[in-house]
Write a protein that holds these residues in place. Sequence first.
Motif, PDB file in Angstrom:
ATOM      1  N   THR A  54       0.855  -1.183   0.000  1.00 21.59           N
ATOM      2  CA  THR A  54       0.000   0.000   0.000  1.00 21.59           C
ATOM      3  C   THR A  54       0.892   1.234   0.000  1.00 21.59           C
ATOM      4  OG1 THR A  54      -0.085   0.171   2.400  1.00 21.59           O
ATOM      5  CG2 THR A  54      -1.765  -1.219   1.345  1.00 21.59           C
ATOM      6  N   ALA A  58       4.711   1.526   1.708  1.00 20.87           N
ATOM      7  CA  ALA A  58       5.851   1.962   0.903  1.00 20.87           C
ATOM      8  C   ALA A  58       6.461   3.243   1.483  1.00 20.87           C
ATOM      9  CB  ALA A  58       5.417   2.175  -0.540  1.00 20.87           C
ATOM     10  N   CYS A  89      10.179  -3.462   2.302  1.00 19.62           N
ATOM     11  CA  CYS A  89       8.781  -3.876   2.128  1.00 19.62           C
ATOM     12  C   CYS A  89       8.701  -5.392   2.038  1.00 19.62           C
ATOM     13  CB  CYS A  89       8.183  -3.258   0.864  1.00 19.62           C
ATOM     14  SG  CYS A  89       7.685  -1.542   1.038  1.00 19.62           S
ATOM     15  N   THR A  94       5.373  -7.579   1.543  1.00 21.02           N
ATOM     16  CA  THR A  94       4.758  -6.764   0.497  1.00 21.02           C
ATOM     17  C   THR A  94       5.807  -6.401  -0.545  1.00 21.02           C
ATOM     18  OG1 THR A  94       5.180  -4.671   1.627  1.00 21.02           O
ATOM     19  CG2 THR A  94       3.090  -5.793   2.130  1.00 21.02           C
ATOM     20  N   PRO A  96       6.436  -3.053  -3.398  1.00 25.12           N
ATOM     21  CA  PRO A  96       5.995  -1.891  -4.182  1.00 25.12           C
ATOM     22  C   PRO A  96       6.434  -2.097  -5.631  1.00 25.12           C
ATOM     23  CG  PRO A  96       8.058  -1.396  -3.120  1.00 25.12           C
ATOM     24  CD  PRO A  96       7.679  -2.797  -2.684  1.00 25.12           C
ATOM     25  N   ALA A 116       3.400   2.959  -5.337  1.00 34.10           N
ATOM     26  CA  ALA A 116       2.335   2.161  -4.741  1.00 34.10           C
ATOM     27  C   ALA A 116       1.023   2.727  -5.268  1.00 34.10           C
ATOM     28  CB  ALA A 116       2.383   2.234  -3.219  1.00 34.10           C
TER      29      ALA A 116
END
Length: 144
Positions: A54, A58, A89, A94, A96, A116
């Motif tokens: 998200t 980021a 991240c 996650t 980006p 992002a």
Amino acid sequence: MTTPSALERPTGVPFTRRLAARLVLLPAVALSLLPPRRIRAVLGLARRRARPATAAEARHARDAMCAVSLRCAGPKGCLPRSLGAALLCRLSGTWPTWCTGVRVVPPFTAHAWIEADGRPVDEGVPDDYFTRLMTVAPANRSGR
């Protein structure tokens, strides 16, 4: 003649986040020394099985990199900063979109950044200020 300036470094980054940023700083700097095709290959492996980051995730990663490294916080630290933020991240599961490109207005300069939700994270410029030349986006659901 030089002009005195001060780098803006984020404050309020939690200790554990700063520690994680220090952990990825050396690999990020080492990666920044590689040719672009090798960087792309390494990041392509790193992004596997990660969900898209998200904008807030980021931004926190980018802030952490700037908080632990003057090089990353500086104007010429875009490549290690973006690589470090992407790797940071990844530590939290996650990914980006990592980008490199050039400015669309003269003078020509190369730049690296993370995105992002399709927008550059904390670059302080309009979304169309840079043209992307290479990207490593989050992998699709099958992990590719």
